[in-house]
Design a protein around this motif. Structure first.
Motif, PDB file in Angstrom:
ATOM      1  N   HIS A  54       0.561  -1.017  -0.033  1.00 57.70           N
ATOM      2  CA  HIS A  54       0.043   0.461   0.066  1.00 57.70           C
ATOM      3  C   HIS A  54       0.827   0.952   0.304  1.00 57.70           C
ATOM      4  O   HIS A  54       2.187   1.155   1.041  1.00 57.70           O
ATOM      5  CB  HIS A  54      -1.281  -0.141   0.845  1.00 57.70           C
ATOM      6  CG  HIS A  54      -1.486  -1.039   1.628  1.00 57.70           C
ATOM      7  ND1 HIS A  54      -2.890  -1.882   0.712  1.00 57.70           N
ATOM      8  CD2 HIS A  54      -1.518  -2.173   1.684  1.00 57.70           C
ATOM      9  CE1 HIS A  54      -3.208  -2.732   1.019  1.00 57.70           C
ATOM     10  NE2 HIS A  54      -2.506  -3.570   2.038  1.00 57.70           N
ATOM     11  N   TYR A  55       0.214   2.473  -1.013  1.00 56.58           N
ATOM     12  CA  TYR A  55       1.566   3.094  -1.371  1.00 56.58           C
ATOM     13  C   TYR A  55       0.865   4.449  -0.989  1.00 56.58           C
ATOM     14  O   TYR A  55      -0.236   4.553  -1.757  1.00 56.58           O
ATOM     15  CB  TYR A  55       1.955   3.238  -2.714  1.00 56.58           C
ATOM     16  CG  TYR A  55       3.076   2.045  -3.071  1.00 56.58           C
ATOM     17  CD1 TYR A  55       3.935   1.341  -2.512  1.00 56.58           C
ATOM     18  CD2 TYR A  55       2.058   0.313  -3.186  1.00 56.58           C
ATOM     19  CE1 TYR A  55       4.713   0.581  -2.537  1.00 56.58           C
ATOM     20  CE2 TYR A  55       2.539  -0.417  -3.352  1.00 56.58           C
ATOM     21  CZ  TYR A  55       3.782  -0.797  -2.922  1.00 56.58           C
ATOM     22  OH  TYR A  55       4.637  -2.192  -3.360  1.00 56.58           O
ATOM     23  N   PHE A  56       1.740   6.247  -0.886  1.00 55.08           N
ATOM     24  CA  PHE A  56      -0.005   6.776   0.202  1.00 55.08           C
ATOM     25  C   PHE A  56       1.533   7.670  -0.435  1.00 55.08           C
ATOM     26  O   PHE A  56       2.664   7.363   0.268  1.00 55.08           O
ATOM     27  CB  PHE A  56       0.770   6.311   1.244  1.00 55.08           C
ATOM     28  CG  PHE A  56      -0.854   6.010   1.464  1.00 55.08           C
ATOM     29  CD1 PHE A  56      -2.138   5.686   2.038  1.00 55.08           C
ATOM     30  CD2 PHE A  56      -0.131   4.728   2.390  1.00 55.08           C
ATOM     31  CE1 PHE A  56      -2.504   4.920   1.875  1.00 55.08           C
ATOM     32  CE2 PHE A  56      -0.578   3.338   2.346  1.00 55.08           C
ATOM     33  CZ  PHE A  56      -2.474   3.211   2.372  1.00 55.08           C
ATOM     34  N   SER A  79      -3.832   7.363  -1.048  1.00 54.58           N
ATOM     35  CA  SER A  79      -3.120   6.374  -1.885  1.00 54.58           C
ATOM     36  C   SER A  79      -3.162   6.132  -3.084  1.00 54.58           C
ATOM     37  O   SER A  79      -3.824   6.685  -3.805  1.00 54.58           O
ATOM     38  CB  SER A  79      -4.029   5.149  -1.200  1.00 54.58           C
ATOM     39  OG  SER A  79      -5.058   5.170  -2.640  1.00 54.58           O
ATOM     40  N   SER A 108      -6.837   9.343   1.850  1.00 49.59           N
ATOM     41  CA  SER A 108      -6.787   7.909   2.928  1.00 49.59           C
ATOM     42  C   SER A 108      -6.543   9.112   4.231  1.00 49.59           C
ATOM     43  O   SER A 108      -5.663   8.364   4.877  1.00 49.59           O
ATOM     44  CB  SER A 108      -5.526   7.222   2.454  1.00 49.59           C
ATOM     45  OG  SER A 108      -5.526   6.892   1.272  1.00 49.59           O
TER      46      SER A 108
END
Length: 173
Positions: A54-56, A79, A108
Motif C-alpha cells: 500500500h503506497y501513499f 493512496s 486516505s
C-alpha cells in the motif's frame, strides 16, 4: 496566513492568538505504530509504504477563503498504485516534476469534521515544483469537502473548523 487578531472561541470563551489556516495529519488512517519496526513499511513526512503493498503520498487540499486572497489547507494522504507511487518517488527531487500528469488516488485521511467520511474519496495528485507538497484535487462530487474545495469557505467556516479541531470533545457533549 493567520489572522493576527486571533479569534474568540465559542467553545471555551478564550481568545486564541491566531486563526490557523492549515491542519495536517502525520500518517494515513491505516498506519499503525507497530509498522514502524517492519522492513516492509516506511513513514516519512511525505511518503508512506505499508507492508510493501500500500503506497501513499502526502499533499494539500487547498480551499479558497471567500472574499480574500487566503487559502485554507488540509495536509492529507492519498493512496496511489504501486506504479504511480514509484513514478512520483523517482521524480521527487527532479526539476520540472510539476509537468507530470496527475496521479489518480484515493483520499486516505479521515477528516472527522465531514460527514459522510472522507476516506476513499476519489482524488488527483498534482505534483508541484520541488519543495512544495502535491496539490490534491478531489473529484467534483457533492461530498461537503469536495464542495468546499470547489466553491470556497468563509472566514466564519475557518473559525468553526478551528473550534472543532481545538475542542473535539465539544462535538460529543
Amino acid at each position: 496566513m493567520t489572522n493576527d487578531a486571533g479569534f474568540t472561541c465559542s467553545c471555551c470563551g478564550a481568545q486564541h492568538p491566531e486563526l490557523p489556516m492549515a491542519y495536517s495529519t502525520a500518517a494515513p488512517y491505516v498506519w499503525d505504530e507497530s509498522f514502524s519496526d517492519r522492513s516492509d513499511c516506511l513513514l516519512s513526512s511525505d511518503q508512506c509504504v505499508i507492508q510493501a503493498q500500500h503506497y501513499f503520498l502526502k499533499g494539500m487540499i487547498e480551499i479558497p477563503v471567500i472574499g480574500s486572497d487566503a487559502v485554507f489547507s488540509w495536509g492529507v494522504w492519498v493512496s496511489l498504485s504501486c506504479e504511480n507511487f514509484i513514478r512520483a518517488a523517482d521524480r521527487w527531487d527532479a526539476a520540472g516534476r510539476e509537468t507530470e500528469e496527475p496521479y489518480f488516488g484515493w483520499l486516505s485521511t479521515d477528516l472527522s469534521l465531514y460527514s459522510p467520511s472522507t476516506i476513499n474519496l476519489k482524488a488527483h495528485v498534482h505534483t508541484r515544483p520541488v519543495g512544495r507538497r502535491p496539490l490534491i484535487e478531489l473529484e467534483p462530487t457533492e461530498h461537503p469537502l469536495a464542495v468546499e474545495q470547489r466553491i470556497g469557505i468563509t472566514l466564519h467556516r475557518v473559525r468553526e473548523i478551528a473550534e472543532t479541531v481545538l475542542h473535539p470533545a465539544a462535538d460529543n457533549a
